[in-house]
Design a protein around this motif. Structure first.
Motif, short mmCIF file in Angstrom:
data_model
loop_
_atom_site.label_atom_id
_atom_site.label_comp_id
_atom_site.label_asym_id
_atom_site.label_seq_id
_atom_site.Cartn_x
_atom_site.Cartn_y
_atom_site.Cartn_z
N GLY A 232 -7.52 5.10 -1.24
CA GLY A 232 -8.49 6.14 -1.59
C GLY A 232 -7.86 7.45 -2.00
O GLY A 232 -8.57 8.44 -2.23
N GLY A 233 -6.53 7.50 -2.07
CA GLY A 233 -5.85 8.71 -2.49
C GLY A 233 -5.90 9.84 -1.47
O GLY A 233 -5.81 11.02 -1.83
N GLN A 234 -5.99 9.47 -0.18
CA GLN A 234 -6.12 10.49 0.87
C GLN A 234 -4.90 10.63 1.76
O GLN A 234 -4.92 11.43 2.71
N SER A 235 -3.85 9.89 1.50
CA SER A 235 -2.69 9.90 2.39
C SER A 235 -2.12 11.30 2.56
O SER A 235 -1.64 11.66 3.65
N HIS A 236 -2.16 12.11 1.49
CA HIS A 236 -1.58 13.45 1.58
C HIS A 236 -2.40 14.38 2.45
O HIS A 236 -1.92 15.46 2.85
N ARG A 237 -3.64 13.98 2.78
CA ARG A 237 -4.51 14.85 3.58
C ARG A 237 -4.67 14.36 5.03
O ARG A 237 -5.41 14.97 5.79
N ILE A 238 -3.98 13.28 5.37
CA ILE A 238 -4.14 12.71 6.70
C ILE A 238 -2.82 12.75 7.45
O ILE A 238 -1.77 12.36 6.92
N VAL A 239 -2.87 13.19 8.70
CA VAL A 239 -1.73 13.16 9.62
C VAL A 239 -2.00 12.07 10.65
O VAL A 239 -3.06 12.06 11.29
N TRP A 240 -1.06 11.15 10.80
CA TRP A 240 -1.18 10.07 11.79
C TRP A 240 -0.36 10.50 13.01
O TRP A 240 0.85 10.32 13.05
N ALA A 241 -1.03 11.08 13.98
CA ALA A 241 -0.33 11.70 15.12
C ALA A 241 0.06 10.69 16.19
O ALA A 241 0.85 11.01 17.08
N GLY A 242 -0.47 9.47 16.12
CA GLY A 242 -0.16 8.47 17.14
C GLY A 242 -0.90 8.74 18.44
O GLY A 242 -1.66 9.71 18.58
N TRP A 243 -0.66 7.84 19.41
CA TRP A 243 -1.30 8.00 20.71
C TRP A 243 -0.66 9.13 21.48
O TRP A 243 0.56 9.22 21.57
N GLN A 244 -1.46 10.00 22.04
CA GLN A 244 -0.98 11.16 22.78
C GLN A 244 -1.51 11.11 24.21
O GLN A 244 -2.73 11.12 24.41
N ARG A 245 -0.60 11.04 25.16
CA ARG A 245 -1.06 11.09 26.56
C ARG A 245 -1.76 12.39 26.85
O ARG A 245 -2.74 12.44 27.59
N ASP A 246 -1.29 13.48 26.24
CA ASP A 246 -1.94 14.78 26.39
C ASP A 246 -2.25 15.32 24.99
O ASP A 246 -1.36 15.79 24.29
N PRO A 247 -3.53 15.24 24.57
CA PRO A 247 -3.87 15.70 23.22
C PRO A 247 -4.10 17.20 23.12
O PRO A 247 -4.58 17.68 22.09
N ALA A 248 -3.75 17.96 24.16
CA ALA A 248 -4.05 19.40 24.18
C ALA A 248 -3.59 20.15 22.94
O ALA A 248 -4.35 20.95 22.38
N PRO A 249 -2.35 19.93 22.43
CA PRO A 249 -1.94 20.69 21.24
C PRO A 249 -2.85 20.44 20.03
O PRO A 249 -3.08 21.35 19.23
N TYR A 250 -3.38 19.23 19.93
CA TYR A 250 -4.22 18.89 18.78
C TYR A 250 -5.63 19.47 18.94
O TYR A 250 -6.23 19.95 17.97
N LEU A 251 -6.15 19.44 20.16
CA LEU A 251 -7.44 20.07 20.38
C LEU A 251 -7.34 21.58 20.18
O LEU A 251 -8.26 22.21 19.67
N GLN A 252 -6.21 22.15 20.55
CA GLN A 252 -6.04 23.59 20.39
C GLN A 252 -5.94 23.98 18.91
O GLN A 252 -6.46 25.02 18.52
N MET A 253 -5.30 23.15 18.10
CA MET A 253 -5.16 23.51 16.68
C MET A 253 -6.39 23.16 15.85
O MET A 253 -6.51 23.59 14.69
N ALA A 254 -7.34 22.41 16.41
CA ALA A 254 -8.48 21.94 15.64
C ALA A 254 -9.40 23.10 15.24
O ALA A 254 -9.72 23.97 16.04
#
Length: 358
Positions: A232-254
């Motif tokens: 779909g031509g979206q690879s440049h807009r998606i970050v695959w962060a993997g499984w995170q035991r603590d997702p706090a940094p991602y919730l904080q940056m959202a």
């Protein structure tokens, strides 16, 4: 008044939703000073984790038919003599066979629409949504012994801004990007394919800022979702962060949390996490979301499995700062009054007192 003693038992090998709740609930019991002990599977993913400092007993929990495991469970219960045994998932529940009277009360905690065969022998059942409890009653469980208690949302634990900036740089997220975050295992019920489809329908920028989607999770659909993004031509807009035991940094940056789950999703802890972190939320209207979220007040809700509606919900929310601020304010208010650790643990402790009194 002395609180009833509990033995919390889980037999799982890997970490999933029930096991993560077990970790959080154990910590909450310890924080409150509730008299509780834990029984986990020896060598499991829970073994070695911080469980609030509560006493931990390690059992074999090999199979539901293993006589050694059954004897180990029985001996532990007989030795500790708790007032209440609370089990999670089928294996631990099946292996705990308690007399109908004259011993501990056996409560089974369910977080999904499981086959009820392994749970029917218990003395009571806890469901984490009202819809799940209503379903259990329709399946023949006695209503007076089915108890509804929601999950709680842990308060946000902000991380150092330097760590968030480092994580953004690692993923190549532009400083001015809208960061959309979704969390969950890559399995069909989480609906990530509709979110990728929605991203394809959205412009490169909204309000002059580029869009980036951070996928926090992993699972069997990972390769398929990556192919979908590439095709779909979206690879440049998606970050695959993997499984995170603590997702706090991602919730904080959202800037926006997006939760595209399908109808079979029971509760949706991501809704509570978004509210606790003060993040605006766009969610599909699966059965758990219909019970928790209020469209236009604390979340922007769209139909399940409809990428066009999901895309429009994202676009509309990001384009309206007043709406985003209102969703955040109401979500924080609901967490504080309805889904806080204190409020939910109060309900558990009151249930324990009630069933221990008989």
């Amino acid at each position: 008044m002395t609180e009833p003693t509990t033995l919390q038992m889980v037999a799982s090998k890997a970490l999933g939703g029930a096991e993560r709740w077990f970790v959080r609930f154990s910590d909450a019991l310890a924080e409150r000073g509730a008299p509780a002990q834990l029984a986990i599977r020896q060598g499991s993913a829970l073994d070695g984790l911080d469980l609030g400092g509560l006493p931990v007993h390690r059992l074999p929990y090999r199979t539901t038919w293993d006589p050694w495991s059954r004897r180990a469970v029985g001996r532990l219960i007989q030795r500790l003599k708790p007032d209440i045994v609370q089990t999670y998932m089928g294996r631990a529940t099946r292996l705990a066979r308690l007399p109908s009277a004259g011993g501990p009360v056996h409560l089974a905690r369910l977080g999904g629409y499981y086959a009820l065969g392994p749970y029917r022998h218990t003395h009571g059942w806890i469901g984490n949504t009202q819809g799940l409890c209503d379903w259990m009653v329709r399946q023949g469980l006695p209503a007076e012994r089915v108890h509804h208690i929601y999950n709680f949302a842990d308060p946000a634990r902000p991380v150092a801004p330097e760590l968030v900036a480092e994580r953004r740089a690692t993923h190549g997220l532009p400083d001015d990007a809208w960061v959309l975050v979704t969390l969950g295992r890559f399995v069909p019920v989480k609906g990530q394919r509709y979110l990728i489809d929605a991203l394809e329908r959205l412009p490169e920028t909204i309000a002059g800022r580029p869009l980036r989607l951070v996928m926090v999770g992993d699972g069997p659909l990972g390769p398929e979702l990556r192919r979908q993004a590439e095709q779909g031509g979206q690879s440049h807009r998606i970050v695959w962060a993997g499984w995170q035991r603590d997702p706090a940094p991602y919730l904080q940056m959202a800037d926006l949390v997006v939760f595209p789950s399908l109808e079979d999703e029971t509760l949706g802890n991501v809704i509570l996490e978004a509210w606790a972190w003060g993040k605006p939320l766009v969610t599909a209207s699966f059965r758990g979301a219909r019970e928790l979220a209020r469209h236009g007040e604390d979340a922007w809700c769209v139909p399940c499995a409809e990428a066009a509606a999901l895309a429009e919900g994202i676009r509309q929310t990001l384009s309206d700062p007043v709406l985003m601020a209102a969703l955040v304010a109401r979500g924080l208010e609901r967490v504080e009054h309805e889904f806080s650790r204190r409020a939910i643990l109060d309900r558990y402790l009151e249930l324990y007192r009630q069933v221990a009194r008989g």
